[in-house]
Scaffold this motif. Structure first.
Motif, mmCIF file in Angstrom:
data_model
loop_
_atom_site.group_PDB
_atom_site.id
_atom_site.type_symbol
_atom_site.label_atom_id
_atom_site.label_comp_id
_atom_site.label_asym_id
_atom_site.label_seq_id
_atom_site.Cartn_x
_atom_site.Cartn_y
_atom_site.Cartn_z
ATOM 1 N N ASP A 52 -14.331 3.876 7.323
ATOM 2 C CA ASP A 52 -14.358 2.719 6.417
ATOM 3 C C ASP A 52 -13.048 2.616 5.638
ATOM 4 N N LEU A 53 -12.587 3.761 5.129
ATOM 5 C CA LEU A 53 -11.328 3.765 4.374
ATOM 6 C C LEU A 53 -10.158 3.349 5.256
ATOM 7 N N ALA A 54 -10.099 3.926 6.464
ATOM 8 C CA ALA A 54 -8.998 3.609 7.374
ATOM 9 C C ALA A 54 -9.019 2.134 7.758
ATOM 10 N N ASP A 55 -10.207 1.601 8.033
ATOM 11 C CA ASP A 55 -10.315 0.176 8.386
ATOM 12 C C ASP A 55 -9.775 -0.705 7.265
ATOM 13 N N ALA A 56 -10.170 -0.415 6.035
ATOM 14 C CA ALA A 56 -9.735 -1.220 4.889
ATOM 15 C C ALA A 56 -8.226 -1.093 4.682
ATOM 16 N N LEU A 57 -7.729 0.124 4.754
ATOM 17 C CA LEU A 57 -6.301 0.347 4.551
ATOM 18 C C LEU A 57 -5.479 -0.357 5.631
ATOM 19 N N LEU A 58 -5.900 -0.230 6.885
ATOM 20 C CA LEU A 58 -5.168 -0.855 7.982
ATOM 21 C C LEU A 58 -5.217 -2.382 7.885
ATOM 22 N N LYS A 59 -6.357 -2.905 7.487
ATOM 23 C CA LYS A 59 -6.480 -4.359 7.350
ATOM 24 C C LYS A 59 -5.521 -4.864 6.269
ATOM 25 N N MET A 60 -5.492 -4.182 5.141
ATOM 26 C CA MET A 60 -4.636 -4.612 4.040
ATOM 27 C C MET A 60 -3.154 -4.475 4.379
ATOM 28 N N THR A 61 -2.776 -3.380 5.030
ATOM 29 C CA THR A 61 -1.362 -3.130 5.269
ATOM 30 C C THR A 61 -0.861 -3.758 6.566
ATOM 31 N N PHE A 62 -1.544 -3.541 7.658
ATOM 32 C CA PHE A 62 -1.026 -4.005 8.942
ATOM 33 C C PHE A 62 -1.105 -5.519 9.105
ATOM 34 N N ASP A 63 -2.071 -6.160 8.474
ATOM 35 C CA ASP A 63 -2.114 -7.628 8.538
ATOM 36 C C ASP A 63 -0.859 -8.234 7.912
ATOM 37 N N GLY A 64 -0.329 -7.558 6.910
ATOM 38 C CA GLY A 64 0.905 -8.037 6.281
ATOM 39 C C GLY A 64 2.171 -7.582 6.990
ATOM 40 N N LEU A 65 2.063 -6.542 7.823
ATOM 41 C CA LEU A 65 3.230 -6.011 8.517
ATOM 42 C C LEU A 65 3.489 -6.659 9.865
ATOM 43 N N ARG A 66 2.393 -6.885 10.602
ATOM 44 C CA ARG A 66 2.565 -7.388 11.981
ATOM 45 C C ARG A 66 3.148 -8.795 12.005
ATOM 46 N N VAL A 67 3.922 -9.056 13.043
ATOM 47 C CA VAL A 67 4.478 -10.408 13.208
ATOM 48 C C VAL A 67 3.546 -11.223 14.071
#
Length: 197
Positions: free
Chosen positions: A182-197
């Motif tokens: 759950d933590l990893a999903d939330a962290l990845l959603k918050m960070t990678f959604d803003g990082l990916r092109v």
């Protein structure tokens, strides 16, 4: 009561329980602020009983820091950290880092608090820097592949990603904090959604 439980009670602490309790004391009082007397009191034994299991406080620290670091280095040795698009490998490394942190929370907490005041701490910090360099290379590869936004410095991305992961030690409580996934999903959603092109 089982024979194993009886033997364990009669024998007292084993090296694993000494390590676990000592890490709790180190995290509470700070490594430098913890004496062998403090450890003996927390364990409910004499100092000589501790010395039966370990030569001294620094060896306990070394074992504890290795517990955190060995998990990270096993992860980056995994094929999933070495093969495939850099952005996918980076995402996998971040996800696994959260899992390792949750699984080894007291040990990772201790690792993040060391400041290099002893040879053991300096060695642990060098291993941490080696891990950071690995992650930084992944971020740079993902940026070179055009998979991370070009307007964000890769070094800053590395610091922000792992600053976020490491901050979990400050507030996470296994009983109330959700699962590692759950933590990893939330962290990845918050960070990678803003990082990916």
């Amino acid at each position: 009561m089982s024979t194993t439980a009886t033997r364990r009670r009669k024998r007292g602490h084993d090296p694993e329980s000494v390590l676990s309790i000592a890490v709790g004391v180190f995290n509470e009082r700070g490594y430098d602020g913890t004496s062998m007397e403090d450890l003996a009191r927390a364990l409910g034994v004499t100092k000589s009983a501790i010395y039966y299991h370990v030569p001294g406080k620094e060896q306990i620290l070394s074992r504890a820091l290795d517990r955190a670091l060995d998990g990270l280095f096993a992860m980056i040795a995994d094929e999933r950290a070495a093969a495939g698009p850099a952005i996918d490998r980076l995402e996998w490394v971040v996800r696994q880092s959260v899992r390792i942190l949750v699984d080894r929370l007291p040990y990772v907490t201790l690792l993040l608090r060391v400041r290099g005041n002893s040879v053991t701490e300096q060695a642990a910090l060098e291993r941490r820097r080696e891990f950071d360099r690995f992650v930084s290379r992944l971020v740079k590869e993902a940026a070179a592949d055009g998979r991370i936004r070009a307007d964000v410095d890769p070094s800053l991305v590395t610091r922000l990603l792992f600053g976020t992961v490491n901050s979990i030690t400050e507030w996470y409580q296994p009983v109330r904090g959700g699962s590692a996934d759950d933590l990893a999903d939330a962290l990845l959603k918050m960070t990678f959604d803003g990082l990916r092109v």
